[in-house]
Scaffold this active site. Sequence first.
Site, PDB file in Angstrom:
ATOM      1  N   SER A 141       0.843  -1.204   0.000  1.00  0.00           N
ATOM      2  CA  SER A 141       0.000   0.000   0.000  1.00  0.00           C
ATOM      3  C   SER A 141       0.875   1.249   0.000  1.00  0.00           C
ATOM      4  O   SER A 141       0.383   2.355  -0.233  1.00  0.00           O
ATOM      5  CB  SER A 141      -0.939   0.006   1.206  1.00  0.00           C
ATOM      6  N   ASP A 180       5.729  -6.867   2.389  1.00  0.00           N
ATOM      7  CA  ASP A 180       4.989  -7.401   1.236  1.00  0.00           C
ATOM      8  C   ASP A 180       5.909  -7.718   0.075  1.00  0.00           C
ATOM      9  O   ASP A 180       6.773  -6.893  -0.291  1.00  0.00           O
ATOM     10  CB  ASP A 180       3.964  -6.356   0.754  1.00  0.00           C
ATOM     11  N   LYS A 213       5.072 -11.237   3.150  1.00  0.00           N
ATOM     12  CA  LYS A 213       3.649 -11.520   2.941  1.00  0.00           C
ATOM     13  C   LYS A 213       3.409 -11.597   1.442  1.00  0.00           C
ATOM     14  O   LYS A 213       4.012 -10.837   0.681  1.00  0.00           O
ATOM     15  CB  LYS A 213       2.772 -10.428   3.563  1.00  0.00           C
ATOM     16  N   GLU A 217      -8.909  -9.918   4.140  1.00  0.00           N
ATOM     17  CA  GLU A 217      -9.302  -8.543   3.793  1.00  0.00           C
ATOM     18  C   GLU A 217     -10.704  -8.521   3.195  1.00  0.00           C
ATOM     19  O   GLU A 217     -11.012  -9.227   2.236  1.00  0.00           O
ATOM     20  CB  GLU A 217      -8.281  -7.951   2.796  1.00  0.00           C
TER      21      GLU A 217
HETATM   22  O1  KIV Z   1      -0.396  -3.414   1.751  1.00  0.00           O
HETATM   23  C1  KIV Z   1      -1.130  -3.344   2.750  1.00  0.00           C
HETATM   24  O2  KIV Z   1      -1.241  -2.307   3.427  1.00  0.00           O
HETATM   25  C2  KIV Z   1      -1.901  -4.529   3.111  1.00  0.00           C
HETATM   26  C3  KIV Z   1      -2.898  -4.391   4.218  1.00  0.00           C
HETATM   27  C4  KIV Z   1      -4.099  -3.700   3.742  1.00  0.00           C
HETATM   28  C5  KIV Z   1      -3.211  -5.694   4.832  1.00  0.00           C
HETATM   29  O3  KIV Z   1      -1.731  -5.559   2.528  1.00  0.00           O
END
Ligand code: KIV
Length: 272
Positions: free
Chosen positions: A53, A91, A121, A190
């Site tokens: 994000s 991520d 993740k 989510e």
């Molecule tokens: O990238 C992010 O902020 C997310 C969250 C919304 C879980 O994956």
Amino acid sequence: MSTAKKDYKKVTTNSLFEMKQRGERIAMLTAYDYSLAKLVDKAGIDVILVGDSASNVMAGHETTLPITLDHMIYHASSVIRAVDRALVVVDLPFGSYQGNAKEALSSAIRIMKESGGHAVKLEGGKEVASTIERIVGSGIPVMGHLGLTPQSIYKFGTYAVRAKIEAEAEQLLADAQMLENAGCFAIVLEKIPAQLAKKVSESIKIPTIGIGAGGDVDGQVLVLHDMLGMNTDFSPRFLRRYLDLGTQIPSAIEQYVGDVKSRDFPNEAESY
Ligand code: KIV
């Protein structure tokens, strides 16, 4: 089951598992830079997600797709320098793991080596199960992500609630089981119905962390800038705002501009 909070010197994937067993909720927030990560960690957050994000929040893109592995490593290494206690999950960005398990493993290794992150993740269900096994098999903890998976936004076509129909809900339950079997230490759920999130949470041993997934999950995550009220245009039902920085920051800056223009700033005490 005791719900008492245990103070961990450093949160690990094992601590999160213990929290689920004790019934202690897990608190997770995103962070992308040193200064805010330091404050978030100091306030006692359990998990910091260096989310893709960042593509929206830090870079102003409409989706999470444009952010690169190099960008993620830059954000994650800034966060890692700030953090003493929280578990830092990073991520894997779009395009860095979907090709094949070998490519995914080298992306995960780059994140761990170059940023110092503690886990990665990635999004998806059965289609990424063997990739997860490969990454976990090399010693890197993996958090899964089911439901609304923003890297697939052009497939969904909308950010609406997922898994409202029976067949999709059944698939999500099966995917959660598959991610647990593949070795994930936790799963983000989510934007799915609260009843389904509860069912998933009760059906697996690893913790579930919800965003727009109701209260019967093992933890909650929000995007930091959203919960601080920095983005006044974004108001989904699941978002609780704890500050109103979207009006407070411009108001402070307006005051500063006024003080500079009127020569009120700096005064004598603020000068050498
Ligand atoms: O990238 C992010 O902020 C997310 C969250 C919304 C879980 O994956």
